[in-house]
Design an enzyme around this catalytic site. Sequence first.
Site, PDB file in Angstrom:
ATOM      1  N   LYS A  85       0.824  -1.214   0.000  1.00 46.76           N
ATOM      2  CA  LYS A  85       0.000   0.000   0.000  1.00 46.76           C
ATOM      3  C   LYS A  85       0.858   1.264   0.000  1.00 46.76           C
ATOM      4  CE  LYS A  85      -4.075  -2.117   0.311  1.00 46.76           C
ATOM      5  NZ  LYS A  85      -5.111  -2.020  -0.718  1.00 46.76           N
ATOM      6  N   GLU A 107     -10.110   5.654   2.926  1.00 47.32           N
ATOM      7  CA  GLU A 107     -10.813   4.512   3.496  1.00 47.32           C
ATOM      8  C   GLU A 107      -9.779   3.459   3.838  1.00 47.32           C
ATOM      9  OE1 GLU A 107     -10.110   4.703   0.364  1.00 47.32           O
ATOM     10  OE2 GLU A 107      -9.473   2.660  -0.138  1.00 47.32           O
ATOM     11  N   SER A 374       1.865  -9.557  -0.654  1.00 53.11           N
ATOM     12  CA  SER A 374       1.509  -8.131  -0.585  1.00 53.11           C
ATOM     13  C   SER A 374       1.731  -7.507   0.776  1.00 53.11           C
ATOM     14  CB  SER A 374       0.048  -7.940  -1.010  1.00 53.11           C
ATOM     15  OG  SER A 374      -0.806  -8.748  -0.227  1.00 53.11           O
TER      16      SER A 374
END
Lengths: 394, 258
Positions: A85, A107, A374
Amino acid sequence: MVKGRFGIHGGQYIPETLMNAVIELEEAYNRLKDDAEFKEELNSLLMNYAGRPSPLYYAKKMTQDLGGAKVYLKREDLNHTGSHKINNVLGQVLLAKYMGKTRVIAETGAGQHGVATATAAALMGMECEIFMGKEDTDRQALNVFRMKLLGAKVHVVTSGTQTLKDAVNETLREWSRRADDTHYVLGSVMGPHPFPTIVRDFQKVIGCEVRKQILEMEGRLPDALVACVGGGSNAIGLFYDFIEDRDIRLIGCEAAGHGIDTDKNAATITTGTVGIFHGMKSYFCQDEYGQIAPVYSISAGLDYPGVGPEHAYLHDTGRAEYVAVTDNEAVEAFEYLSRIEGIIPAIESAHAVAYARKLAPTMGKEQILVVGLSGRGDKDVAAIARYRGVDIYE
Amino acid sequence: MNNINNAFTNGKAFIPFITAGDPSIEITEQLVLQMAEAGADLIELGIPFSDPVAEGEVIQGANIRALSGGVTVDRIFEMVKRIRCKCTVPIAFMTYVNPVFCYGPEKFIRNCKEAGVDGLIIPDLPYEEKGEIMPFCTKYGINLISMIAPTSKNRIRMIAKEAKGFIYCVSSMGVTGVRENIGDEAREMVELVKTVNDIPCAIGFGVSTPEQAVKMTKFADGVIVGSAIVKIVEKYGSECVPYVVEYVRTMKNAIKTM
Ligand SMILES: Cc1ncc(COP(=O)(O)O)c(C=O)c1O
């Protein structure tokens, strides 16, 4: 109906109040993406702050155990803040800063995107507010505290199903209240144009690095890439640079929750239909009247009823494959990777690991499989313990 | 000529919004008929959606109540057909693009025509994407209502030029909900619209009191009130009809002779 389309998918289905905000964003992005100063500042942040490039790790024990393809793990879990991210967030918050914005909102599902956004906001001196569904603040309590520690204000969203979808609704509402000084840092390759393109561009570094690394290590390209798909940002990040390499299989793993034949899943491409929601045309879990369905996954980061429009397109054209992985398979993979490689993956990433465990043995020993790891799993340890009936409180 | 034009022929227009099926489809039917009698010039009828992103808490609540009561698009079409046996008040549906898209845009618009719906308001279908629905609206003579907001600025001319029926002017930033103060942006928006298209402009988002309605209709052709009415429905449930009627009468009287 021309802008930001991936086949029939994508578009800009948002209230008029926000139209100039996305147009302004698109113009700024087009101006800055090739700007030398912007690029250099972002590259330096990715290297010196986030820790890029992330390693491509040859998982030798896993490879031996599965007895098929050579398995490599792309270690996004080793980035600062613990997931992919950060790649997108550093790009977007820097972009917002260049645009003269002083406040960012976002969010978050699992909390990883919220933590990354709060981190970048602290670094770049921006005000930060995060919206997170109540169900997620409960199951990811540690990340809530992390965001607060980083100086962000966390809003607990109690509308709707109280998960990621509702957090997106609430962040869109907040953006329509206040767009002049505020940028919405969308966390995945979804939403109205230009977000799916911008987020993909900031995440494609994952696949670009893999290409270089695997060529150095193996002298050839991989045969298959596997990644988990919530909105689809880590997956598109891994896939994008390989889309033109037609022989390489691209496989996205969606969350099947309790199973795709139950109503408790979040496997959008596998079980959904085409619709228009959150600014984009794509696949959604919904009923015949277009009411968005409550979805479910053990993984807060995959618990979303839609999927990015570029994935919808890659599915339609058959370029990428999408498979569904259950909670149980993901939890087993979570434990498996922890034991066999000493790497605790995020429960989201564990969905990709689970599919790799099935796929690798069907491939030849000379073949190469790259799994997108990830994120790291520290945030999930308590939830997995609870899944296994051990009551741990964070 | 579309029936929507009739909404602006009886002084300044009062346009109430209610969510169909809140608290039940039967009460909605009574509300429409009696609001029309009390002076409502056009009725905005919400088709509930699971995720109404342009809505504040009050109307979100109405959506949830209506959906949990089991209302569907088909039941709303049937209700409008029944209303049309008794009443010609202009009716516009307000919903999100997904319920229309999933129903099949052409089938949806054709059913609007057959049931007697005059217009359609879709907040998440901006100018750029109206091609999704517009061809069918043209084919069946339904007005797709354009919205403009305080942030629209350079877009107002482009939107106004192609607008049909009336223009929905969003009074202020944010989502629906009662507001104490409404700024002066609305007046500038209306003035700009009128330079390119002689089309009625109605102001919505935040309006709740007769004083606000009077202030807005000094320059606009009508006001749209949603949250203030939905609050009454929420408070009185199936007993709400007389209270809503009283409110509508007061509001229309306040602006009738503006
Ligand atoms: C570690 C991790 N992986 C994957 C995801 C899913 O997002 P995406 O599909 O955009 O990569 C999340 C989202 O929270 C995450 O935290």
